[in-house]
Motif scaffolding. Structure first.
Motif, PDB file in Angstrom:
ATOM      1  N   SER A   1     -21.724 -61.230 -85.617  1.00 35.96           N
ATOM      2  CA  SER A   1     -23.125 -61.073 -85.203  1.00 35.96           C
ATOM      3  C   SER A   1     -23.861 -62.410 -85.126  1.00 35.96           C
TER       4      SER A   1
ATOM      5  N   HIS B   1     -27.294 -56.041 -79.449  1.00 30.11           N
ATOM      6  CA  HIS B   1     -26.758 -54.744 -78.999  1.00 30.11           C
ATOM      7  C   HIS B   1     -27.162 -54.446 -77.558  1.00 30.11           C
TER       8      HIS B   1
ATOM      9  N   VAL C   1     -27.236 -48.130 -85.508  1.00 26.07           N
ATOM     10  CA  VAL C   1     -27.231 -48.535 -84.108  1.00 26.07           C
ATOM     11  C   VAL C   1     -27.844 -47.402 -83.301  1.00 26.07           C
TER      12      VAL C   1
ATOM     13  N   SER D   1     -23.090 -48.657 -88.564  1.00 31.52           N
ATOM     14  CA  SER D   1     -22.963 -47.972 -87.269  1.00 31.52           C
ATOM     15  C   SER D   1     -24.014 -46.896 -87.091  1.00 31.52           C
TER      16      SER D   1
ATOM     17  N   SER E   1     -20.731 -51.086 -85.098  1.00 31.18           N
ATOM     18  CA  SER E   1     -21.252 -52.148 -85.949  1.00 31.18           C
ATOM     19  C   SER E   1     -20.721 -51.981 -87.360  1.00 31.18           C
TER      20      SER E   1
ATOM     21  N   VAL F   1     -19.259 -55.266 -83.491  1.00 33.00           N
ATOM     22  CA  VAL F   1     -20.047 -56.385 -84.013  1.00 33.00           C
ATOM     23  C   VAL F   1     -19.969 -56.306 -85.532  1.00 33.00           C
TER      24      VAL F   1
ATOM     25  N   GLU G   1     -23.125 -57.761 -89.793  1.00 32.79           N
ATOM     26  CA  GLU G   1     -24.512 -57.363 -89.570  1.00 32.79           C
ATOM     27  C   GLU G   1     -25.079 -56.673 -90.799  1.00 32.79           C
TER      28      GLU G   1
END
Length: 139
Positions: free
Chosen positions: A60, A70, A94, A91, A104, A84, A87
């Motif tokens: 990230s 994103h 997101v 997830s 994520s 990614v 971070e």
């Protein structure tokens, strides 16, 4: 069984991280991998590549703190799926419309489990899209 034609792009500033991630993919029988060390190299491969990348795995921080990483990845037609890592988001944090394309994880490096889940999802989406028949023409 791994689809050996999948194109994978790994982007991380640290050589050790790129190598470790690449070895995880190799353990799953994926070998069409391009490692890059900075955002400029990533953009060059994406912009000038003739074929899209099936998977992008990126740190990230590589984009220099881009405020909407994103959104940027979601809009890239040359990248079909992205993971990614590193971070603060999970997830589930997101936004829903990004989830089919972007995964994520907050770990410093993705685990073998995260890579395996990502590739299972990528392979399943390829199977689904290959079974979709084009609509019949009315002409």
């Amino acid at each position: 069984m791994a689809d050996k034609t999948l194109r994978i792009l790994i982007a991380d500033t640290q050589h050790f991280h790129r190598m470790k991630i690449e070895r995880m993919f190799n353990a799953l029988d994926y070998y069409r991998i391009a490692p890059v060390q900075n955002f400029t190299e990533l953009l060059t491969l994406i912009d000038y590549g003739r074929e899209p990348f099936d998977v992008l795995v990126t740190d990230s921080q590589l984009a220099g703190g881009m405020p909407d990483l994103h959104g940027f990845l979601f809009d890239l037609a040359q990248v079909r799926h992205a993971l990614v890592y590193g971070e603060a988001l999970n997830s589930s944090d997101v936004p829903g419309y990004f989830r089919p394309k972007i995964t994520s994880c907050n770990a410093a490096l993705p685990s073998m489990s995260a890579i395996t889940q990502l590739m299972a999802s990528v392979e399943a989406s390829r199977v689904r899209s290959s079974h979709v028949r084009p609509a019949k023409s009315l002409a």
